[in-house]
Design a protein around this motif. Structure first.
Motif, short mmCIF file in Angstrom:
data_model
loop_
_atom_site.label_atom_id
_atom_site.label_comp_id
_atom_site.label_asym_id
_atom_site.label_seq_id
_atom_site.Cartn_x
_atom_site.Cartn_y
_atom_site.Cartn_z
N PRO A 471 19.68 -69.14 -27.49
CA PRO A 471 21.08 -69.17 -27.04
C PRO A 471 21.37 -68.08 -26.02
CG PRO A 471 20.95 -69.40 -29.42
CD PRO A 471 19.57 -69.04 -28.95
N ALA A 472 22.10 -68.45 -24.96
CA ALA A 472 22.42 -67.50 -23.90
C ALA A 472 23.90 -67.38 -23.62
CB ALA A 472 21.69 -67.88 -22.60
N GLY A 473 24.70 -68.36 -24.01
CA GLY A 473 26.14 -68.29 -23.74
C GLY A 473 26.83 -69.59 -24.11
N PHE A 474 28.12 -69.62 -23.81
CA PHE A 474 28.94 -70.80 -24.10
C PHE A 474 29.84 -71.08 -22.90
CE2 PHE A 474 27.69 -69.33 -28.22
CZ PHE A 474 27.63 -70.46 -29.02
N ALA A 475 30.15 -72.35 -22.71
CA ALA A 475 31.15 -72.76 -21.73
C ALA A 475 32.09 -73.75 -22.42
CB ALA A 475 30.50 -73.40 -20.51
N PHE A 476 33.35 -73.39 -22.53
CA PHE A 476 34.32 -74.25 -23.21
C PHE A 476 33.84 -74.61 -24.62
CE2 PHE A 476 34.65 -74.94 -18.61
CZ PHE A 476 35.96 -74.52 -18.41
N GLU A 477 33.32 -73.60 -25.33
CA GLU A 477 32.82 -73.72 -26.70
C GLU A 477 31.52 -74.50 -26.81
OE1 GLU A 477 34.05 -72.21 -29.52
OE2 GLU A 477 35.39 -71.15 -28.16
N LEU A 478 30.91 -74.87 -25.70
CA LEU A 478 29.66 -75.63 -25.72
C LEU A 478 28.49 -74.69 -25.42
CD1 LEU A 478 30.98 -78.69 -23.74
CD2 LEU A 478 30.27 -78.72 -26.14
N PRO A 479 27.44 -74.71 -26.24
CA PRO A 479 26.32 -73.78 -26.06
C PRO A 479 25.50 -74.07 -24.82
CG PRO A 479 26.39 -74.65 -28.31
CD PRO A 479 27.33 -75.48 -27.50
N ILE A 480 24.91 -73.00 -24.28
CA ILE A 480 23.96 -73.08 -23.18
C ILE A 480 22.79 -72.16 -23.52
CG2 ILE A 480 23.54 -72.61 -20.72
CD1 ILE A 480 26.54 -73.18 -20.26
N GLY A 481 21.57 -72.66 -23.39
CA GLY A 481 20.40 -71.87 -23.71
C GLY A 481 19.57 -71.56 -22.48
N VAL A 482 18.66 -70.59 -22.63
CA VAL A 482 17.67 -70.32 -21.61
C VAL A 482 16.29 -70.49 -22.23
CG1 VAL A 482 19.10 -68.79 -20.22
CG2 VAL A 482 17.70 -67.83 -22.06
N SER A 483 15.35 -70.96 -21.41
CA SER A 483 14.00 -71.22 -21.88
C SER A 483 13.01 -70.25 -21.25
CB SER A 483 13.58 -72.65 -21.53
OG SER A 483 14.28 -73.60 -22.30
#
Length: 542
Positions: A471-483
Protein backbone atom coordinates in the motif's frame (compact mmCIF):
# COMPACT_ATOMS: atom_id res chain seq x y z
CA UNK A 1 10.77 -7.60 28.33
CA UNK A 2 7.97 -7.22 25.79
CA UNK A 3 8.04 -4.38 23.29
CA UNK A 4 5.54 -1.54 23.52
CA UNK A 5 3.79 -2.92 20.44
CA UNK A 6 3.42 -6.36 22.03
CA UNK A 7 2.05 -4.83 25.22
CA UNK A 8 -0.37 -2.69 23.24
CA UNK A 9 -1.47 -5.73 21.28
CA UNK A 10 -2.26 -7.64 24.45
CA UNK A 11 -4.43 -4.75 25.56
CA UNK A 12 -6.08 -4.28 22.17
CA UNK A 13 -6.73 -7.98 21.61
CA UNK A 14 -10.09 -7.17 23.21
CA UNK A 15 -11.14 -4.63 20.54
CA UNK A 16 -13.09 -4.79 17.23
CA UNK A 17 -15.09 -7.95 16.42
CA UNK A 18 -17.36 -10.06 18.67
CA UNK A 19 -16.74 -13.79 18.72
CA UNK A 20 -19.29 -16.26 17.41
CA UNK A 21 -20.58 -18.86 19.81
CA UNK A 22 -18.97 -17.48 22.98
CA UNK A 23 -20.99 -17.52 26.17
CA UNK A 24 -21.66 -14.13 27.79
CA UNK A 25 -19.10 -14.92 30.51
CA UNK A 26 -16.46 -15.50 27.87
CA UNK A 27 -17.25 -12.76 25.37
CA UNK A 28 -14.05 -11.35 23.96
CA UNK A 29 -13.42 -8.82 21.27
CA UNK A 30 -10.54 -9.32 18.91
CA UNK A 31 -8.47 -6.88 16.89
CA UNK A 32 -8.44 -8.63 13.52
CA UNK A 33 -6.75 -5.80 11.61
CA UNK A 34 -3.50 -5.10 13.41
CA UNK A 35 -1.77 -8.28 14.64
CA UNK A 36 0.71 -10.10 12.45
CA UNK A 37 0.82 -13.89 12.42
CA UNK A 38 3.81 -13.99 14.82
CA UNK A 39 1.91 -11.70 17.20
CA UNK A 40 -1.17 -13.91 17.05
CA UNK A 41 1.04 -16.90 17.78
CA UNK A 42 2.46 -15.16 20.83
CA UNK A 43 -1.05 -14.45 22.09
CA UNK A 44 -2.06 -18.08 21.65
CA UNK A 45 1.16 -19.34 23.26
CA UNK A 46 0.50 -17.08 26.25
CA UNK A 47 -3.02 -18.45 26.68
CA UNK A 48 -4.75 -15.14 25.93
CA UNK A 49 -6.26 -16.43 22.69
CA UNK A 50 -7.15 -19.77 21.13
CA UNK A 51 -7.39 -20.84 17.52
CA UNK A 52 -11.05 -21.74 18.11
CA UNK A 53 -11.73 -18.17 19.29
CA UNK A 54 -9.85 -16.67 16.37
CA UNK A 55 -11.54 -18.97 13.85
CA UNK A 56 -14.93 -18.23 15.40
CA UNK A 57 -14.31 -14.51 15.05
CA UNK A 58 -13.58 -14.83 11.33
CA UNK A 59 -16.56 -17.13 10.75
CA UNK A 60 -18.80 -14.63 12.56
CA UNK A 61 -17.49 -11.81 10.43
CA UNK A 62 -18.00 -13.79 7.22
CA UNK A 63 -21.61 -14.47 8.23
CA UNK A 64 -22.21 -10.83 9.09
CA UNK A 65 -20.47 -9.09 6.18
CA UNK A 66 -20.14 -11.39 3.20
CA UNK A 67 -23.71 -10.92 2.05
CA UNK A 68 -22.55 -7.49 0.87
CA UNK A 69 -19.09 -8.52 -0.30
CA UNK A 70 -19.51 -11.93 -2.00
CA UNK A 71 -15.87 -12.67 -1.21
CA UNK A 72 -16.30 -16.22 0.13
CA UNK A 73 -17.78 -18.99 -2.02
CA UNK A 74 -17.58 -21.81 0.52
CA UNK A 75 -17.11 -21.96 4.30
CA UNK A 76 -15.22 -25.09 5.31
CA UNK A 77 -17.44 -27.19 7.63
CA UNK A 78 -14.25 -28.60 9.20
CA UNK A 79 -12.67 -25.23 10.09
CA UNK A 80 -13.56 -25.25 13.79
CA UNK A 81 -12.47 -28.89 14.09
CA UNK A 82 -9.09 -27.95 12.61
CA UNK A 83 -8.84 -25.08 15.09
CA UNK A 84 -9.62 -27.40 18.01
CA UNK A 85 -6.90 -29.77 16.83
CA UNK A 86 -4.44 -26.88 16.72
CA UNK A 87 -5.34 -25.82 20.25
CA UNK A 88 -4.78 -29.39 21.42
CA UNK A 89 -1.36 -29.45 19.76
CA UNK A 90 -0.51 -26.16 21.45
CA UNK A 91 -1.46 -27.53 24.84
CA UNK A 92 0.75 -30.54 24.16
CA UNK A 93 3.60 -28.34 22.86
CA UNK A 94 3.82 -30.04 19.49
CA UNK A 95 2.96 -27.24 17.09
CA UNK A 96 3.56 -27.91 13.40
CA UNK A 97 4.90 -24.52 12.36
CA UNK A 98 4.31 -20.75 12.17
CA UNK A 99 0.90 -21.19 10.47
CA UNK A 100 -0.48 -23.62 13.05
CA UNK A 101 -3.92 -22.42 14.15
CA UNK A 102 -4.01 -19.45 11.74
CA UNK A 103 -7.33 -19.19 9.82
CA UNK A 104 -6.92 -18.52 6.10
CA UNK A 105 -8.77 -18.69 2.80
CA UNK A 106 -7.88 -20.37 -0.49
CA UNK A 107 -8.84 -19.01 -3.88
CA UNK A 108 -11.45 -21.36 -5.34
CA UNK A 109 -9.19 -22.64 -8.10
CA UNK A 110 -6.87 -24.27 -5.53
CA UNK A 111 -7.79 -27.92 -5.20
CA UNK A 112 -9.00 -29.41 -1.93
CA UNK A 113 -9.84 -33.07 -1.45
CA UNK A 114 -12.21 -32.51 1.48
CA UNK A 115 -15.81 -31.32 1.72
CA UNK A 116 -15.00 -28.00 0.03
CA UNK A 117 -15.70 -27.90 -3.73
CA UNK A 118 -13.10 -26.54 -6.15
CA UNK A 119 -15.05 -24.78 -8.89
CA UNK A 120 -12.90 -22.00 -10.40
CA UNK A 121 -16.18 -20.10 -10.07
CA UNK A 122 -17.90 -22.26 -12.70
CA UNK A 123 -21.03 -24.35 -12.28
CA UNK A 124 -19.34 -26.90 -14.54
CA UNK A 125 -16.99 -27.99 -11.74
CA UNK A 126 -19.45 -28.21 -8.84
CA UNK A 127 -19.22 -32.02 -8.87
CA UNK A 128 -15.48 -32.25 -9.54
CA UNK A 129 -13.51 -34.29 -6.98
CA UNK A 130 -9.92 -33.05 -7.06
CA UNK A 131 -7.21 -34.02 -4.63
CA UNK A 132 -5.46 -31.51 -2.39
CA UNK A 133 -3.20 -29.19 -4.33
CA UNK A 134 0.45 -29.53 -3.34
CA UNK A 135 0.34 -26.23 -1.47
CA UNK A 136 -2.78 -27.34 0.42
CA UNK A 137 -0.88 -30.38 1.58
CA UNK A 138 1.87 -28.06 2.77
CA UNK A 139 -0.62 -25.89 4.64
CA UNK A 140 -2.32 -28.87 6.28
CA UNK A 141 1.08 -30.24 7.32
CA UNK A 142 1.80 -26.86 8.90
CA UNK A 143 -1.44 -26.81 10.88
CA UNK A 144 -3.18 -23.92 9.10
CA UNK A 145 -6.95 -23.63 9.58
CA UNK A 146 -8.59 -23.65 6.14
CA UNK A 147 -11.61 -21.39 6.61
CA UNK A 148 -12.99 -21.87 3.12
CA UNK A 149 -12.73 -20.83 -0.51
CA UNK A 150 -12.61 -17.29 -1.84
CA UNK A 151 -14.60 -16.07 -4.83
CA UNK A 152 -12.73 -15.20 -8.02
CA UNK A 153 -13.17 -14.03 -11.55
CA UNK A 154 -14.56 -17.18 -13.16
CA UNK A 155 -11.86 -19.29 -14.80
CA UNK A 156 -9.32 -16.77 -13.47
CA UNK A 157 -10.67 -14.14 -15.90
CA UNK A 158 -9.78 -16.13 -19.00
CA UNK A 159 -13.22 -16.70 -20.49
CA UNK A 160 -14.24 -13.39 -22.06
CA UNK A 161 -12.69 -10.14 -23.24
CA UNK A 162 -15.69 -8.29 -21.76
CA UNK A 163 -15.71 -9.78 -18.27
CA UNK A 164 -16.21 -7.95 -15.00
CA UNK A 165 -13.40 -8.85 -12.62
CA UNK A 166 -14.66 -10.58 -9.49
CA UNK A 167 -17.75 -12.15 -11.09
CA UNK A 168 -18.38 -15.88 -11.13
CA UNK A 169 -21.49 -17.92 -11.73
CA UNK A 170 -20.97 -19.70 -8.40
CA UNK A 171 -20.13 -16.70 -6.21
CA UNK A 172 -21.66 -13.69 -7.91
CA UNK A 173 -19.95 -10.29 -8.04
CA UNK A 174 -17.29 -9.54 -5.43
CA UNK A 175 -17.35 -5.96 -4.10
CA UNK A 176 -14.45 -3.75 -3.11
CA UNK A 177 -14.78 -3.27 0.67
CA UNK A 178 -13.42 0.28 0.56
CA UNK A 179 -16.15 1.49 -1.81
CA UNK A 180 -18.76 -1.15 -2.49
CA UNK A 181 -19.69 -0.11 -6.02
CA UNK A 182 -16.03 -0.30 -7.08
CA UNK A 183 -14.26 -3.31 -8.51
CA UNK A 184 -11.89 -5.43 -6.39
CA UNK A 185 -9.81 -6.32 -9.47
CA UNK A 186 -9.21 -9.90 -10.50
CA UNK A 187 -8.96 -12.66 -10.65
CA UNK A 188 -8.04 -13.20 -6.97
CA UNK A 189 -10.79 -10.75 -6.12
CA UNK A 190 -12.35 -12.72 -3.28
CA UNK A 191 -8.96 -13.29 -1.67
CA UNK A 192 -8.24 -9.56 -1.81
CA UNK A 193 -11.61 -8.41 -0.51
CA UNK A 194 -11.72 -11.04 2.23
CA UNK A 195 -8.31 -10.22 3.70
CA UNK A 196 -8.92 -6.47 3.45
CA UNK A 197 -12.28 -6.85 5.20
CA UNK A 198 -10.76 -9.09 7.92
CA UNK A 199 -12.67 -12.21 6.93
CA UNK A 200 -9.44 -14.22 7.27
CA UNK A 201 -5.93 -13.66 8.57
CA UNK A 202 -4.40 -14.25 5.14
CA UNK A 203 -5.33 -15.81 1.80
CA UNK A 204 -3.84 -17.55 -1.19
CA UNK A 205 -4.27 -15.94 -4.59
CA UNK A 206 -3.08 -17.07 -8.00
CA UNK A 207 -1.69 -15.04 -10.87
CA UNK A 208 -1.08 -15.50 -14.56
CA UNK A 209 -0.74 -11.76 -15.24
CA UNK A 210 -1.85 -9.38 -12.49
CA UNK A 211 -4.28 -11.48 -10.50
CA UNK A 212 -2.36 -11.32 -7.22
CA UNK A 213 -0.90 -7.83 -7.43
CA UNK A 214 -3.93 -6.04 -8.92
CA UNK A 215 -6.49 -7.11 -6.26
CA UNK A 216 -3.84 -6.56 -3.58
CA UNK A 217 -3.24 -3.01 -4.80
CA UNK A 218 -6.97 -2.33 -5.07
CA UNK A 219 -7.56 -3.57 -1.51
CA UNK A 220 -4.56 -1.99 0.29
CA UNK A 221 -2.85 -5.35 0.73
CA UNK A 222 0.60 -6.79 0.36
CA UNK A 223 0.59 -9.29 -2.50
CA UNK A 224 3.56 -11.35 -3.63
CA UNK A 225 3.72 -12.89 -7.10
CA UNK A 226 6.58 -15.39 -6.70
CA UNK A 227 9.19 -16.50 -9.20
CA UNK A 228 7.84 -19.35 -11.33
CA UNK A 229 9.15 -22.42 -9.53
CA UNK A 230 9.06 -21.00 -6.02
CA UNK A 231 5.54 -22.38 -5.38
CA UNK A 232 4.02 -25.54 -6.84
CA UNK A 233 1.10 -25.32 -9.30
CA UNK A 234 0.05 -28.98 -8.95
CA UNK A 235 -3.66 -29.26 -8.24
CA UNK A 236 -4.50 -25.66 -9.19
CA UNK A 237 -6.94 -25.06 -12.06
CA UNK A 238 -4.59 -23.72 -14.77
CA UNK A 239 -4.37 -21.10 -17.44
CA UNK A 240 -0.73 -21.63 -18.40
CA UNK A 241 2.11 -23.59 -16.87
CA UNK A 242 4.47 -20.96 -18.27
CA UNK A 243 3.03 -18.14 -16.16
CA UNK A 244 0.72 -19.47 -13.43
CA UNK A 245 1.71 -19.28 -9.78
CA UNK A 246 0.06 -19.11 -6.38
CA UNK A 247 1.16 -16.56 -3.82
CA UNK A 248 0.34 -14.81 -0.52
CA UNK A 249 -2.17 -11.98 -0.09
CA UNK A 250 -1.92 -10.37 3.35
CA UNK A 251 -2.36 -7.14 5.31
CA UNK A 252 1.36 -6.78 6.03
CA UNK A 253 4.76 -7.87 4.72
CA UNK A 254 5.47 -9.98 7.81
CA UNK A 255 2.52 -12.25 7.08
CA UNK A 256 3.57 -12.51 3.43
CA UNK A 257 6.97 -13.77 4.57
CA UNK A 258 5.38 -16.33 6.90
CA UNK A 259 2.87 -17.60 4.34
CA UNK A 260 5.42 -17.86 1.53
CA UNK A 261 7.57 -20.16 3.65
CA UNK A 262 4.51 -22.27 4.42
CA UNK A 263 3.65 -22.94 0.75
CA UNK A 264 6.97 -23.01 -1.10
CA UNK A 265 8.81 -26.24 -1.72
CA UNK A 266 10.02 -28.78 -4.28
CA UNK A 267 7.20 -30.75 -5.91
CA UNK A 268 8.19 -33.78 -8.01
CA UNK A 269 5.16 -33.16 -10.24
CA UNK A 270 6.16 -29.52 -10.97
CA UNK A 271 9.73 -29.56 -12.34
CA UNK A 272 10.53 -25.81 -12.01
CA UNK A 273 10.11 -26.08 -8.21
CA UNK A 274 13.18 -28.31 -8.07
CA UNK A 275 15.35 -25.38 -9.18
CA UNK A 276 14.50 -23.12 -6.24
CA UNK A 277 16.73 -22.71 -3.21
CA UNK A 278 14.11 -21.91 -0.61
CA UNK A 279 15.11 -20.35 2.71
CA UNK A 280 13.41 -21.94 5.69
CA UNK A 281 12.36 -18.56 7.09
CA UNK A 282 11.68 -15.40 5.07
CA UNK A 283 11.05 -13.33 8.20
CA UNK A 284 14.81 -13.01 8.64
CA UNK A 285 14.78 -10.70 5.60
CA UNK A 286 12.40 -8.23 7.29
CA UNK A 287 14.84 -5.32 7.60
CA UNK A 288 13.64 -1.80 8.41
CA UNK A 289 16.90 -0.45 6.98
CA UNK A 290 16.79 -2.42 3.72
CA UNK A 291 16.29 0.72 1.60
CA UNK A 292 19.42 2.47 2.90
CA UNK A 293 21.93 2.20 0.08
CA UNK A 294 19.57 0.23 -2.16
CA UNK A 295 19.38 1.21 -5.82
CA UNK A 296 15.78 1.47 -7.06
CA UNK A 297 14.82 2.20 -10.66
CA UNK A 298 11.60 4.06 -11.47
CA UNK A 299 9.54 2.63 -14.32
CA UNK A 300 7.46 5.54 -15.59
CA UNK A 301 6.79 4.87 -19.28
CA UNK A 302 3.16 3.78 -19.69
CA UNK A 303 2.52 4.05 -15.96
CA UNK A 304 2.36 7.80 -15.42
CA UNK A 305 0.37 10.49 -17.18
CA UNK A 306 -2.84 8.44 -17.35
CA UNK A 307 -4.17 8.86 -13.78
CA UNK A 308 -3.57 12.06 -11.84
CA UNK A 309 -4.37 10.35 -8.54
CA UNK A 310 -1.97 7.49 -9.22
CA UNK A 311 0.76 9.92 -10.30
CA UNK A 312 0.48 11.84 -7.03
CA UNK A 313 0.72 8.70 -4.90
CA UNK A 314 3.57 7.28 -6.99
CA UNK A 315 5.59 10.49 -6.88
CA UNK A 316 5.15 10.52 -3.10
CA UNK A 317 6.40 6.93 -2.92
CA UNK A 318 9.49 7.74 -4.99
CA UNK A 319 10.24 10.72 -2.76
CA UNK A 320 9.85 8.46 0.27
CA UNK A 321 12.41 6.03 -1.13
CA UNK A 322 14.94 8.86 -1.35
CA UNK A 323 14.14 9.95 2.18
CA UNK A 324 14.75 6.41 3.40
CA UNK A 325 18.23 6.40 1.90
CA UNK A 326 17.71 4.67 -1.43
CA UNK A 327 19.55 5.77 -4.55
CA UNK A 328 16.75 6.39 -7.02
CA UNK A 329 17.34 6.11 -10.76
CA UNK A 330 14.49 8.01 -12.37
CA UNK A 331 13.48 7.08 -14.98
CA UNK A 332 14.61 3.49 -15.47
CA UNK A 333 12.14 2.35 -18.09
CA UNK A 334 11.90 -1.17 -19.52
CA UNK A 335 13.01 -1.35 -23.17
CA UNK A 336 10.75 -3.34 -25.46
CA UNK A 337 8.15 -4.16 -22.82
CA UNK A 338 5.36 -2.76 -25.00
CA UNK A 339 5.96 -5.57 -27.50
CA UNK A 340 5.19 -8.36 -25.02
CA UNK A 341 1.39 -8.42 -24.78
CA UNK A 342 0.69 -9.64 -28.33
CA UNK A 343 2.81 -12.81 -28.26
CA UNK A 344 1.88 -13.36 -24.61
CA UNK A 345 -1.84 -13.62 -25.42
CA UNK A 346 -1.17 -15.83 -28.45
CA UNK A 347 0.84 -18.19 -26.25
CA UNK A 348 -1.73 -18.16 -23.42
CA UNK A 349 -4.54 -19.23 -25.75
CA UNK A 350 -2.61 -22.31 -26.86
CA UNK A 351 -1.33 -23.10 -23.38
CA UNK A 352 -4.77 -22.79 -21.80
CA UNK A 353 -6.28 -25.31 -24.19
CA UNK A 354 -3.44 -27.76 -23.51
CA UNK A 355 -3.31 -27.28 -19.74
CA UNK A 356 -7.04 -27.11 -18.99
CA UNK A 357 -7.63 -30.26 -21.07
CA UNK A 358 -4.96 -32.05 -19.04
CA UNK A 359 -6.43 -30.81 -15.74
CA UNK A 360 -9.99 -31.81 -16.62
CA UNK A 361 -8.94 -35.24 -17.87
CA UNK A 362 -7.03 -35.97 -14.66
CA UNK A 363 -9.68 -34.69 -12.21
CA UNK A 364 -12.23 -37.22 -10.93
CA UNK A 365 -15.91 -36.41 -10.63
CA UNK A 366 -18.76 -35.50 -12.94
CA UNK A 367 -17.77 -32.55 -15.13
CA UNK A 368 -16.78 -31.72 -18.71
CA UNK A 369 -13.53 -33.43 -19.70
CA UNK A 370 -12.28 -30.94 -22.29
CA UNK A 371 -12.35 -27.25 -23.12
CA UNK A 372 -14.82 -28.09 -25.90
CA UNK A 373 -17.01 -29.66 -23.22
CA UNK A 374 -16.82 -26.52 -21.09
CA UNK A 375 -17.87 -24.40 -24.07
CA UNK A 376 -20.85 -26.69 -24.66
CA UNK A 377 -21.76 -26.60 -20.96
CA UNK A 378 -21.76 -22.79 -20.96
CA UNK A 379 -24.00 -22.69 -24.03
CA UNK A 380 -26.42 -25.14 -22.43
CA UNK A 381 -26.45 -23.10 -19.21
CA UNK A 382 -26.13 -19.64 -20.74
CA UNK A 383 -28.74 -18.06 -18.47
CA UNK A 384 -26.61 -18.76 -15.40
CA UNK A 385 -23.12 -18.90 -16.88
CA UNK A 386 -23.29 -16.11 -19.45
CA UNK A 387 -25.87 -13.54 -18.29
CA UNK A 388 -23.45 -10.62 -18.75
CA UNK A 389 -20.58 -11.69 -21.00
CA UNK A 390 -19.68 -14.56 -23.29
CA UNK A 391 -16.82 -17.00 -23.80
CA UNK A 392 -14.94 -15.66 -26.79
CA UNK A 393 -11.57 -16.33 -25.11
CA UNK A 394 -12.58 -19.97 -24.56
CA UNK A 395 -13.59 -20.23 -28.20
CA UNK A 396 -10.37 -18.62 -29.44
CA UNK A 397 -8.33 -21.02 -27.29
CA UNK A 398 -10.27 -24.03 -28.58
CA UNK A 399 -9.48 -22.96 -32.16
CA UNK A 400 -5.71 -23.09 -31.56
CA UNK A 401 -3.24 -25.85 -32.28
CA UNK A 402 -0.30 -26.56 -29.99
CA UNK A 403 2.20 -26.01 -32.79
CA UNK A 404 5.46 -24.25 -33.60
CA UNK A 405 3.76 -20.86 -33.85
CA UNK A 406 2.51 -21.18 -30.28
CA UNK A 407 5.95 -22.20 -29.04
CA UNK A 408 7.53 -19.28 -30.86
CA UNK A 409 5.02 -16.84 -29.35
CA UNK A 410 5.94 -18.08 -25.86
CA UNK A 411 9.67 -17.81 -26.58
CA UNK A 412 9.25 -14.28 -27.94
CA UNK A 413 7.13 -13.06 -25.03
CA UNK A 414 9.30 -14.55 -22.30
CA UNK A 415 12.55 -13.44 -23.91
CA UNK A 416 11.33 -9.86 -24.34
CA UNK A 417 10.08 -9.64 -20.75
CA UNK A 418 13.23 -11.11 -19.22
CA UNK A 419 15.47 -8.92 -21.35
CA UNK A 420 13.52 -5.80 -20.35
CA UNK A 421 13.97 -6.51 -16.64
CA UNK A 422 17.48 -7.99 -16.76
CA UNK A 423 18.91 -5.25 -18.98
CA UNK A 424 17.41 -2.49 -16.83
CA UNK A 425 18.64 -4.03 -13.58
CA UNK A 426 22.10 -4.54 -15.03
CA UNK A 427 22.46 -1.15 -16.76
CA UNK A 428 21.69 0.81 -13.59
CA UNK A 429 22.98 -1.75 -11.06
CA UNK A 430 19.54 -1.89 -9.45
CA UNK A 431 18.20 -3.94 -6.57
CA UNK A 432 14.63 -3.55 -7.84
CA UNK A 433 12.34 -1.58 -10.13
CA UNK A 434 9.34 0.30 -8.72
CA UNK A 435 6.08 1.08 -10.54
CA UNK A 436 2.51 1.92 -9.58
CA UNK A 437 0.57 -1.33 -9.22
CA UNK A 438 -2.58 0.16 -10.73
CA UNK A 439 -5.00 3.05 -10.63
CA UNK A 440 -7.85 3.55 -8.14
CA UNK A 441 -10.58 0.94 -8.59
CA UNK A 442 -13.15 1.58 -11.30
CA UNK A 443 -16.94 1.19 -10.86
CA UNK A 444 -17.97 -2.42 -11.42
CA UNK A 445 -19.75 -2.76 -14.76
CA UNK A 446 -20.99 -6.26 -15.57
CA UNK A 447 -22.56 -5.02 -18.83
CA UNK A 448 -19.54 -3.37 -20.44
CA UNK A 449 -16.76 -5.11 -18.52
CA UNK A 450 -13.66 -3.79 -16.80
CA UNK A 451 -12.28 -0.29 -17.22
CA UNK A 452 -8.56 -0.82 -16.65
CA UNK A 453 -6.52 2.38 -16.68
CA UNK A 454 -3.06 1.03 -15.99
CA UNK A 455 -1.23 -1.95 -14.53
CA UNK A 456 2.42 -2.91 -14.18
CA UNK A 457 2.12 -6.68 -13.75
CA UNK A 458 3.15 -7.89 -17.21
CA UNK A 459 6.98 -7.80 -17.04
CA UNK A 460 7.19 -9.95 -13.91
CA UNK A 461 4.31 -12.17 -14.99
CA UNK A 462 5.65 -13.02 -18.44
CA UNK A 463 9.29 -13.29 -17.38
CA UNK A 464 8.38 -15.53 -14.46
CA UNK A 465 10.16 -13.14 -12.07
CA UNK A 466 8.86 -11.97 -8.67
CA UNK A 467 7.03 -8.79 -7.76
CA UNK A 468 5.50 -7.53 -4.53
CA UNK A 469 2.94 -4.76 -4.08
CA UNK A 470 2.62 -2.64 -0.93
CA UNK A 471 0.00 0.00 0.00
CA UNK A 472 1.21 3.48 -0.94
CA UNK A 473 -1.78 5.80 -0.62
CA UNK A 474 -5.45 6.47 -1.21
CA UNK A 475 -7.47 8.57 -3.63
CA UNK A 476 -11.09 9.26 -2.68
CA UNK A 477 -10.85 6.39 -0.14
CA UNK A 478 -9.65 3.99 -2.85
CA UNK A 479 -6.27 2.26 -2.28
CA UNK A 480 -3.27 2.61 -4.57
CA UNK A 481 -0.24 0.35 -4.32
CA UNK A 482 3.32 0.36 -5.59
CA UNK A 483 5.13 -2.72 -6.88
CA UNK A 484 8.75 -3.72 -6.41
CA UNK A 485 9.92 -5.92 -9.31
CA UNK A 486 13.13 -7.93 -9.11
CA UNK A 487 15.34 -10.53 -10.73
CA UNK A 488 14.59 -14.24 -10.73
CA UNK A 489 14.60 -15.73 -7.20
CA UNK A 490 14.93 -12.27 -5.61
CA UNK A 491 12.00 -12.69 -3.18
CA UNK A 492 14.23 -12.29 -0.08
CA UNK A 493 15.51 -8.93 -1.30
CA UNK A 494 12.05 -7.73 -2.40
CA UNK A 495 10.55 -8.72 0.96
CA UNK A 496 13.20 -6.65 2.73
CA UNK A 497 12.64 -3.59 0.53
CA UNK A 498 8.85 -3.84 0.82
CA UNK A 499 9.07 -4.22 4.60
CA UNK A 500 11.31 -1.16 4.96
CA UNK A 501 8.86 0.89 2.88
CA UNK A 502 5.82 -0.44 4.75
CA UNK A 503 7.27 0.20 8.20
CA UNK A 504 8.29 3.75 7.30
CA UNK A 505 4.93 4.66 5.74
CA UNK A 506 2.19 2.71 7.55
CA UNK A 507 -0.26 3.74 4.83
CA UNK A 508 -2.77 0.92 5.14
CA UNK A 509 -6.08 1.60 6.87
CA UNK A 510 -9.07 -0.75 7.14
CA UNK A 511 -12.06 -0.37 4.81
CA UNK A 512 -15.21 1.50 5.82
CA UNK A 513 -17.59 -0.21 3.34
CA UNK A 514 -18.69 3.07 1.77
CA UNK A 515 -21.50 2.73 -0.78
CA UNK A 516 -19.87 5.21 -3.22
CA UNK A 517 -16.61 7.14 -3.36
CA UNK A 518 -16.66 10.42 -1.35
CA UNK A 519 -15.82 12.94 -4.03
CA UNK A 520 -14.97 15.65 -1.51
CA UNK A 521 -11.76 13.87 -0.42
CA UNK A 522 -8.54 13.71 -2.38
CA UNK A 523 -5.21 11.93 -2.41
CA UNK A 524 -3.41 10.78 0.73
CA UNK A 525 0.04 9.26 0.85
CA UNK A 526 2.91 8.81 3.26
CA UNK A 527 4.40 12.13 4.43
CA UNK A 528 7.85 13.04 3.18
CA UNK A 529 10.21 15.29 5.09
CA UNK A 530 11.32 18.05 2.74
CA UNK A 531 15.07 18.45 2.42
CA UNK A 532 16.06 14.91 3.38
CA UNK A 533 16.03 13.31 -0.05
CA UNK A 534 19.11 11.60 -1.34
CA UNK A 535 19.93 9.69 -4.49
CA UNK A 536 20.65 10.67 -8.05
CA UNK A 537 19.19 13.19 -10.48
CA UNK A 538 16.83 11.87 -13.13
CA UNK A 539 18.39 9.35 -15.46
CA UNK A 540 21.76 9.21 -13.72
CA UNK A 541 23.56 5.99 -12.88
CA UNK A 542 26.78 5.26 -11.14
Amino acid sequence: MRSQRAAALSASILLTVALAGATPAHQQRLDLETPTIPELQREMNAGRLTSVELTGAYLSRIERLDGRLHAVITVNPDALAQARQSDQRRRERRLLGPMDGIPMLLKDNVGTGDRQPTTAGSLALRAAKPKDAFIVGRLRAGGAVLLGKANLSEWANFRSTQSASGWSAVGGQTANPYVLDRNPCGSSSGSGTAVAAQLAAVAIGTETDGSIVCPSGANALVGLKPTIGRVSRTGIVPISAAQDTAGPMTRNVTDTAVLLAAIHGADPADPPTRQAQNPADYTRFLDRGALRGARIGVWREGNVGVSNETDAVFDGAVAKLRELGATVVDPADLPGIGEVSGPEFTALLCEFKRDINAYLAATPGEHPRTLAGLIAFNRANAGREMPFFGQEVFEAAEATSDDAACAQARTTATTLARKAIDDTLRAHRLDAIIAPTGSPAWPTDVINGDHFVLGSSTPAAVSGYPSITVPAGFAFELPIGVSFIGARWSEPRLIGLAYAYEQATRVRKPPRFLPVAPLHSGVTTAPVRVGTAGGEPNGAAR
